[in-house]
Scaffold this active site. Sequence first.
Site, PDB file in Angstrom:
ATOM      1  N   ASP A 191       0.842  -1.196   0.000  1.00  0.00           N
ATOM      2  CA  ASP A 191       0.000   0.000   0.000  1.00  0.00           C
ATOM      3  C   ASP A 191       0.880   1.250   0.000  1.00  0.00           C
ATOM      4  O   ASP A 191       0.498   2.287   0.551  1.00  0.00           O
ATOM      5  CB  ASP A 191      -0.910  -0.008   1.229  1.00  0.00           C
ATOM      6  CG  ASP A 191      -2.236   0.684   0.961  1.00  0.00           C
ATOM      7  OD1 ASP A 191      -2.584   0.848  -0.219  1.00  0.00           O
ATOM      8  OD2 ASP A 191      -2.909   1.066   1.936  1.00  0.00           O
TER       9      ASP A 191
ATOM     10  N   ASP B  36      -9.441  -2.324  13.400  1.00  0.00           N
ATOM     11  CA  ASP B  36      -9.342  -3.690  13.912  1.00  0.00           C
ATOM     12  C   ASP B  36     -10.377  -3.947  15.013  1.00  0.00           C
ATOM     13  O   ASP B  36     -11.138  -4.909  14.960  1.00  0.00           O
ATOM     14  CB  ASP B  36      -7.930  -3.965  14.414  1.00  0.00           C
ATOM     15  CG  ASP B  36      -7.330  -2.784  15.178  1.00  0.00           C
ATOM     16  OD1 ASP B  36      -8.077  -1.831  15.459  1.00  0.00           O
ATOM     17  OD2 ASP B  36      -6.129  -2.823  15.492  1.00  0.00           O
TER      18      ASP B  36
END
Lengths: 968, 730
Positions: free
Chosen positions: A193, A366
Amino acid sequence: MATPQVPTTTSPLDWLVELPQRFARFALVGRWRTRLITGLLCVPLVLYAVAELPPRAHIALSLFLMSAGLIVARRFPEHRLIVVPISLAASTRYIWWRGTHTLATTNPADTAASLLLFAAELYAWSTLLGGYFQTSVEKVRAPVPLPKTGPLPSVDVYIPTYDEDPQILRTTVEAAMSMDYPSDKLAIYILDDTPKPPYKQRPRESKEDFSARSKRLRDRMQSLRALARSLGCGYLARKDNVDAKAGNLNFAMARTRGDLITVFDTDHAPTQSFLQTTIGFFIDDEEVALVQTPHHFYNPDPIERNLYHEGIVPTEGHLFYHRIQKGNDFWNSAFFCGSCAVMRRTALDEVSGFTTSADIHTVTEDAHTALKLHAAGWKSAYMPIPQAAGLATERVADHVGQRIRWARGMAQIFAQDNPLLKPGLTLAQRLNYFNAAWHFFNGLPRLIFLMAPPAYLLLDLHPLLGYVREAMIYALPHLFLAWLGAALMHRNTRHSFWPDVYETLLAPYTALVTTVALFFPKLGKFNVTAKGALLPEARFDWRRALPCLILLVLGLVSLVAAPMKWFRYEAHQDTIVIATLWNLLNLGILGGVMGACYERPQRRREHRVDRRWPVSVRAAPERAAVEPEQRQWQGWTHNLSYGGGCMEVERGAVLPKQIQVTLKTEYGITLLADTLEQTRLTDATLVRFKFRPLSNSDHRVVTRNLFSSSDSWVHEDYAFDHPVRSALLVALSPLIALLKKPRWVQRIILGAAEEQPLVELEVFEACPSCGAVPQIAAEDCAICEYSLATRLTSPPVRVPARKPLATMLIPALFLITALGLAVGYKPVVNVFEFYMSMERWTAVPFQTRVAELNQAHRELRALHRQLGEAIAGEGLAADDFDAFWNDWESNLLDVQRNRALYGEAGSRVETAPTERALYAAVLSMKAAGTELQDIQSGRGDRVLASDLLLSANASLDEAAEGLGIPLR
Amino acid sequence: MLHAALLLLAALLCAPAAAQDAPATDEATDESDDPKAREAKKQGPQSFEVKFDEHLMLPSDVTLQGLLAYETLTFTVPRSWELPSDPVLELNFEHSPQLLGDRSSLTVRVNDHAITSIELNRKNAVGGTARVTIPRELLDDYNKLTVLVTQHVTEECEDPFDPSLWSRVNKSSLIRFAYNPKPITEELLDYPFPLYDPLSYGPAELTLVSADDELAPAAIEALGVIGLSLGRIAGYHTLNVREPVATLAKAETNALVVGTPEDNRIVEKLVSQRNLNAGEGLIAVLPHPDDPSLAVLVVTGKDEAGLMKAAHALAGHDRYPVLAGKVAKVRLSESDDPPPSRRTPKPAPPDDVFTLEDLGIPDQTVRGFYSPPIRVPLQMEGDSKPRLDGARLELHYGYGAQLDTRLSTLEVRMNGVVLHSVALNDEDGEQSAKLTVELPQAVLEARSEVEVIFHLFPVDFDPCRRVSDRMIWGTLFDSSEFNIRRDHYAMMPDLGLLQHDLWPFTLREGKGETDIILSDAPDRYEAAAALQIAAEMGRLSTEASPRLAVRTAASGLGTDHAILLVTDAPHGAYGALESGGALSLTGTDDRLLKGDGEGELQQAAVDSDYGSIEELLHPTAADKAILVMRGADSEDLLGMVRGLKDVRGLISLAADPDQQTNNLAVFGQIGPPRTLSVGDRQQVGTIPLASRVEQGLRKSWWLIGLMVLLAALLLAAIGRLWASGKGGRA
């Protein structure tokens, strides 16, 4: 094989333990019976919390319960749960009393200060409650063995990366590729990324820097692609960076097909047994959507590094992963922590993958992903054995940045998708998620606690209305039992005062971030935590330390102001002493923060890992021509990294400059190195060496050596908390940081380190075919291959040993005192009488007496003024003077009689100084009056009368200060 | 206005006591049975002294402090007086001898007209008396008497707090009236005048006239209705029932004639019944045949139903004035509520939360340097027990903007104990500030008094600058709120509880009814006693629809609270109690009244026989009480009943050094009653579990520790076992 030492109960009092057990068995028959009995058992606790008792009863009960808590802690630590209800009752009692009796409403400033402090205390109380809930019971899982037959689920391993050092990523990929799992079921992907063009020039970034950065990022993509090709793993990159890590993971999910998805951060290198220890949960229970393992860091975080207590003081993360997550797991609410976790694809698909801005705006995707899974009815499991290791932040700035992100993210979840209101969760899950988010709001309360003493000592704000001695008899049992309860619950995963240092450093930042996030939850971007940073020289991080530095200066000024205030306000000396003690505690913690901000240099590119392996050393091949008879030395490594290491070899050995080192391990390897330094010890020679550049294959073997062993990270363990030593360490932190751990401090630290665990870890015999693997028992010794029967057992709960009977002296003293007070034994009661009135609620209330004294002060002031005018005047005609004198004297006597001003005699202890001052004023005024009479008859001394008046005035001023009346 | 309110408060507090001590008028004190004396009174003007302490309810001397101070009192001119000459104010005062005569003065104003001004000099510093004639033309029904002093001790700027600046108006001051009694107006529209004159001083006096010794049950019942309504109307003035007489000529006060012509022969002589039909009643107001200034009220009917209609019509006349003229016939009248209670301040309502407005106390404003305390009487039920930490007073107050916030304070006291003191420095204080004061259980009693004292000081005070006390003021708003959580229970029987508005016999909201039960054939004395009790119950009861039945014992004891009026005459209800063993002191009259030499009774024996009051629990209704008032004869009984309304008399019943509750009081002709406790006591009302636990724990607080430890042990054991059952560990 060492057998675990389970504490055995041998005390004659053990029969007491049996009775509650029987009762518990009776109570647990049927849900309603359990609820009813539990509810009834809570009644006494509530009663204790809200009952208004005379001080004697209150102190006796407090001592009794504190003594009970201490006895449990010292003699029956395995029954630590007993302390929880007692502590809760004592803390609730304190909070109840604070809320109902002590909120100041005297003026807006005091009211605001009072409400703020109370709110902070209420917050602390709520976190205590939440903490007990999360840590009182826990689930400690052992890995579920993989089935010997039958298909295994396919696993995709995602290693998302943003702009980290490719070398760090390489280690992780290599370690991941070393995981024991059928290769046809395992696919590893680098999820690149790397920031995508067009790049934006940052403010204050020069053009050159900007172009260099742009080039570096472009090159990075190339190098990662090459890395993936060279290592033989998958490579996925997308065209943008939308939704940061979560977007990256979702992008990969759409392009891979594994049944299970494992996520490792760039720096988290797994052991070879990672999948063997986690996949079994998914096979065993189809409702399991998430298996999380601890995050282990093989380098110290900046605070423990800067303060030189690596391996001595447990870090924040240790408490979370080794206590709180186990508690969460019991309630089926173990969180996903972003890395080192395995997740079921079908479950993720059901909740639309990882949380992105399409769900809510949060930078802790998360935790929210886990929240979604739990809300959808999926289960989670927490496997508490570390099966991967990563890098902690190196610099204070990075640490602060990372925690700011966590705090912001959790506050965003709190604001946008509050767990208390989210449908689908169980009550326990709600509470656990709420606690997780709520914890990050500690910044503001902590700042309030830090500022409360200076607010009183410098600004004369009174955040607590009431009598400080009374406050202490409420606060001390609350603080003591809360501390005891926390120590018992957290055991060796948390040492006193250190969490305060961590939280204080972060408080100014998290206070701001959480407050903003609460009201503007969409603000804030995902920031990637920098890892592997270097610091050539030691430096003080002024920027991060500044808020705490200001608080420190405020505290120090308050410390200087305290004695002046102490002499000036005699009536408030108790309060000043308590505020100063509180201030000292704050200063100690702030000192710790200052020490933590003094950064040690970080020059090593590779972090050393403690490894004690056998090695053999001989001269490098190029030395063969010089030294045909090659000598070989045997020794042990101390630590190793990709760059080099430290080893000890036999005493007297002198190694050549160029050497080759052979690691005699499971994955044995011989590497060329150069010695850097050889130090002669009494029984060995210590050699520091540097490897020559490693080939790709060597790098891979070193990775396997360093990171792949199943038991690589299970040895981390800490001594039990020793509050005095902890306090000392915190207090000495600035010195430790500045003097680089001087020897005399080292002795204290080593003293702490020497405390060995009292219950040994369960150790299994080594597998004969593949070497020593403590903690792992391979049933068929095939762990080196794709062993499907690996059994890794969690360490048993460590319980501190029973303390010797001699340590029962303090609780015995408490108990005897409590009994003495209960029966009204005079000598004992008198000790406390000296401290405060024991019968407050039966006599004139404190407030009442203060009100009376206020009136007395006012009346005496008026009489004082009249007398002053009379003395200063020219004298009256005899008749006029007699009339004046009769009135004045009778008024003075009236005041004295009506307001019962007779010095301390019969007064409440807490108003004694004021009573004394007013009485002194009365006496001085009487004397001055008598002198005035003499003046009238031509014999008196006007100067003496004036002096007496001045003395009365001083006494009145003193009384005014005692009563809190502002003086002109 | 303030002083008027204070006077009213003081009057309410002291009314019964003062009324008992003081004769109503000179007529009352001077009157005798000698017809010559009555004749002599008719000859010339009569005189009456309105005494400040007795009639204007001034409990103590008024001290006036500061440079300028005043006190206002209110006095009335009774409606039945005709003033032939100007009344004379006799003002007794003293003042500081330091006052400068040429700069200090005392001014008397009546209805804001200054009538005299006196120099306050050394001569009149002690024992000064001012005799001032008050011009008649200034007087009205209600009149304002203001005493204003200007005080100076120096020629220059002065400190208004100088203790030398004082004057004192003695409570022995009086206004001497000479008056001629006006003939009554024979007009029923004016009712309750002339039976009761709200402008009069002292209690209303009434004599029951009955030619027959025995009264019929219907007349008794009608007396209950009339008594209750008259008690309500008289309010704090109270109603005194004189000894009943057989002929009008013997009646020396306003007279009441009740009964049908068959039952009471006097009725026939006074009003004609010829035009009356069956079921019709008749009410007439007539002048006393011997004294036209006295009225005779006749309440009669063709039959018993008519009589009751007349009684009810009279009771409702203040709201539905259907009666007019000298004689009015009542055809239709139904039982209705008696007049609304005029009692003020009212007792605390049963709710936990109530305001000063609910107590009938309006906004109160005080002014000046030495402002008097604002008194708030708090009268709760006799069995009310405030819970620990369950009582608060939220004061709503305001004060002037010109106060020195450093010195000015608000002080709150309860029953003489200072509870709170707060500086008047609230930013919103000039409009409305709030202060919550805890009312400690140890201080709060069923009958309590809260004092709110404003200590007011002007801002930037400068003796040389004139400070008007108009600038410094404090107001207590009627929205101030009590929040008193209380339980209701008491150990009964206990005569001491009677001091709380005759608890439990007073008619209170939702607390049932009370019967007054007379002997089987009551005589006129017993009837007068019943009338007296009914009036007292009417005065005390604040319930909108009190039901009080006055009846003979023939219909038994009933199931309500009961007050038994007992003499030697046959008494069915008393007999039943005696025979049932319910009375603690059963046996012959000799045993009770003469003493039989047994221990307790010997101690209780009195010099001369008079009567006894005994309280007991109802034998069949668990939460009801019976009060047996027993006289040696019916005259003694009336005397006892009249004493019952004396608060101090009631307190004396409870006055026991050992704080023991007593249920029997034996009265002699001389000396205070002797009280003793006989028989068992029971708890009436239930103690809520929470209060029970609280009381238990306050006694045995150490139990809490053991319970907490035990609970912790068991909870921990349950937690461990439960966790292990769920695969966890604790």
